[in-house]
Design a protein around this motif. Structure first.
Motif, PDB file in Angstrom:
ATOM      1  N   PRO A 244      -1.988   6.573   0.412  1.00  0.00           N
ATOM      2  CA  PRO A 244      -1.615   5.725  -0.727  1.00  0.00           C
ATOM      3  C   PRO A 244      -0.927   6.506  -1.843  1.00  0.00           C
ATOM      4  O   PRO A 244       0.054   6.034  -2.421  1.00  0.00           O
ATOM      5  N   ALA A 245      -1.401   7.702  -2.126  1.00  0.00           N
ATOM      6  CA  ALA A 245      -0.779   8.509  -3.178  1.00  0.00           C
ATOM      7  C   ALA A 245       0.628   8.936  -2.777  1.00  0.00           C
ATOM      8  O   ALA A 245       1.552   8.917  -3.602  1.00  0.00           O
ATOM      9  N   PHE A 246       0.816   9.332  -1.504  1.00  0.00           N
ATOM     10  CA  PHE A 246       2.159   9.678  -1.024  1.00  0.00           C
ATOM     11  C   PHE A 246       3.102   8.490  -1.196  1.00  0.00           C
ATOM     12  O   PHE A 246       4.220   8.629  -1.682  1.00  0.00           O
ATOM     13  N   ALA A 247       2.655   7.324  -0.777  1.00  0.00           N
ATOM     14  CA  ALA A 247       3.492   6.124  -0.859  1.00  0.00           C
ATOM     15  C   ALA A 247       3.792   5.767  -2.314  1.00  0.00           C
ATOM     16  O   ALA A 247       4.931   5.431  -2.663  1.00  0.00           O
ATOM     17  N   GLY A 248       2.784   5.831  -3.169  1.00  0.00           N
ATOM     18  CA  GLY A 248       2.980   5.512  -4.583  1.00  0.00           C
ATOM     19  C   GLY A 248       3.954   6.470  -5.258  1.00  0.00           C
ATOM     20  O   GLY A 248       4.803   6.051  -6.055  1.00  0.00           O
ATOM     21  N   THR A 249       3.848   7.745  -4.931  1.00  0.00           N
ATOM     22  CA  THR A 249       4.756   8.739  -5.506  1.00  0.00           C
ATOM     23  C   THR A 249       6.189   8.491  -5.043  1.00  0.00           C
ATOM     24  O   THR A 249       7.131   8.560  -5.838  1.00  0.00           O
ATOM     25  N   ALA A 250       6.354   8.201  -3.768  1.00  0.00           N
ATOM     26  CA  ALA A 250       7.694   7.908  -3.246  1.00  0.00           C
ATOM     27  C   ALA A 250       8.261   6.650  -3.894  1.00  0.00           C
ATOM     28  O   ALA A 250       9.449   6.600  -4.250  1.00  0.00           O
ATOM     29  N   LEU A 251       7.423   5.640  -4.073  1.00  0.00           N
ATOM     30  CA  LEU A 251       7.868   4.400  -4.707  1.00  0.00           C
ATOM     31  C   LEU A 251       8.271   4.665  -6.158  1.00  0.00           C
ATOM     32  O   LEU A 251       9.255   4.108  -6.655  1.00  0.00           O
TER      33      LEU A 251
ATOM     34  N   VAL B 230      10.021   2.905 -16.321  1.00  0.00           N
ATOM     35  CA  VAL B 230       9.382   2.719 -15.016  1.00  0.00           C
ATOM     36  C   VAL B 230       7.899   2.955 -15.220  1.00  0.00           C
ATOM     37  O   VAL B 230       7.507   3.969 -15.796  1.00  0.00           O
ATOM     38  N   GLN B 231       7.075   2.022 -14.762  1.00  0.00           N
ATOM     39  CA  GLN B 231       5.620   2.147 -14.887  1.00  0.00           C
ATOM     40  C   GLN B 231       4.995   2.166 -13.500  1.00  0.00           C
ATOM     41  O   GLN B 231       5.433   1.461 -12.605  1.00  0.00           O
ATOM     42  N   GLY B 232       3.943   2.926 -13.357  1.00  0.00           N
ATOM     43  CA  GLY B 232       3.210   2.958 -12.109  1.00  0.00           C
ATOM     44  C   GLY B 232       3.420   4.277 -11.395  1.00  0.00           C
ATOM     45  O   GLY B 232       4.038   5.180 -11.919  1.00  0.00           O
ATOM     46  N   PRO B 233       2.837   4.348 -10.250  1.00  0.00           N
ATOM     47  CA  PRO B 233       2.377   3.253  -9.406  1.00  0.00           C
ATOM     48  C   PRO B 233       0.975   2.759  -9.788  1.00  0.00           C
ATOM     49  O   PRO B 233       0.162   3.500 -10.314  1.00  0.00           O
ATOM     50  N   ALA B 234       0.759   1.497  -9.479  1.00  0.00           N
ATOM     51  CA  ALA B 234      -0.559   0.876  -9.576  1.00  0.00           C
ATOM     52  C   ALA B 234      -0.954   0.478  -8.156  1.00  0.00           C
ATOM     53  O   ALA B 234      -0.094   0.139  -7.341  1.00  0.00           O
ATOM     54  N   PHE B 235      -2.228   0.526  -7.866  1.00  0.00           N
ATOM     55  CA  PHE B 235      -2.720   0.220  -6.524  1.00  0.00           C
ATOM     56  C   PHE B 235      -3.719  -0.921  -6.593  1.00  0.00           C
ATOM     57  O   PHE B 235      -4.681  -0.860  -7.362  1.00  0.00           O
ATOM     58  N   ALA B 236      -3.483  -1.961  -5.797  1.00  0.00           N
ATOM     59  CA  ALA B 236      -4.414  -3.093  -5.740  1.00  0.00           C
ATOM     60  C   ALA B 236      -4.153  -3.878  -4.457  1.00  0.00           C
ATOM     61  O   ALA B 236      -2.994  -4.067  -4.064  1.00  0.00           O
ATOM     62  N   GLY B 237      -5.208  -4.320  -3.839  1.00  0.00           N
ATOM     63  CA  GLY B 237      -5.082  -5.178  -2.668  1.00  0.00           C
ATOM     64  C   GLY B 237      -4.283  -4.577  -1.537  1.00  0.00           C
ATOM     65  O   GLY B 237      -3.554  -5.281  -0.857  1.00  0.00           O
ATOM     66  N   GLY B 238      -4.364  -3.286  -1.345  1.00  0.00           N
ATOM     67  CA  GLY B 238      -3.636  -2.640  -0.265  1.00  0.00           C
ATOM     68  C   GLY B 238      -2.156  -2.467  -0.528  1.00  0.00           C
ATOM     69  O   GLY B 238      -1.390  -2.203   0.387  1.00  0.00           O
ATOM     70  N   ALA B 239      -1.734  -2.605  -1.782  1.00  0.00           N
ATOM     71  CA  ALA B 239      -0.317  -2.465  -2.122  1.00  0.00           C
ATOM     72  C   ALA B 239      -0.151  -1.493  -3.278  1.00  0.00           C
ATOM     73  O   ALA B 239      -1.004  -1.386  -4.149  1.00  0.00           O
TER      74      ALA B 239
END
Length: 135
Positions: free
Chosen positions: A27-34, A62-71
């Motif tokens: 999740p952290a990898f994906a959030g950082t890439a996003l 740009v704000q985030g990433p935020a994580f909720a509900g598998g997204a």
């Protein structure tokens, strides 16, 4: 007679531990890439933003990433001191700007759609190859 070969893979404990560590960091990898993709889009959106005083262009964030509900979610927007007129400038297709264009954020996002999955995958791959968590 049939020729035979035996393959042996050693170090399965270390391999499995690495996979578990990477899965926990996914999740952290994906959030950082996003987030990186959001920053690229915002850079393009600011280039497209009409300029009078510069306040609207400067208000892009740009704000985030935020994580909720598998997204993972990253939010891009313009506002701040420019809030009273940001939507008007963005949506007014009749206005003629010396610098910039209407739909500056929407156009940047639409342009970024092409190849976005490849850029996200490449960012994640680079972080994994660096051998650690997201940066």
């Amino acid at each position: 007679r049939i020729a035979m070969a035996t393959l042996v893979l050693t170090g399965m404990d270390k391999f499995t531990a690495t996979l578990r560590r990477l899965a926990a960091q996914a999740p952290a990898f994906a959030g950082t890439a996003l987030r990186r993709e959001g920053e690229r889009i915002m850079t393009d959106a600011k280039r497209r933003t009409p300029v009078d005083t510069g306040a609207l262009r400067a208000s892009g964030l740009v704000q985030g990433p935020a994580f909720a509900g598998g997204a993972a979610t990253v939010t891009l927007g313009f506002g701040g001191a420019a809030t009273p007129y940001a939507v008007y400038v963005h949506e007014n297709l009749r206005a003629r700007h010396v610098v910039g264009e209407a739909k500056f954020l929407e156009n940047a996002l639409n342009a970024a759609r092409r190849g976005m999955d490849g850029r996200l995958a490449a960012d994640i791959r680079r972080d994994i190859e660096r051998g650690g968590g997201p940066r």
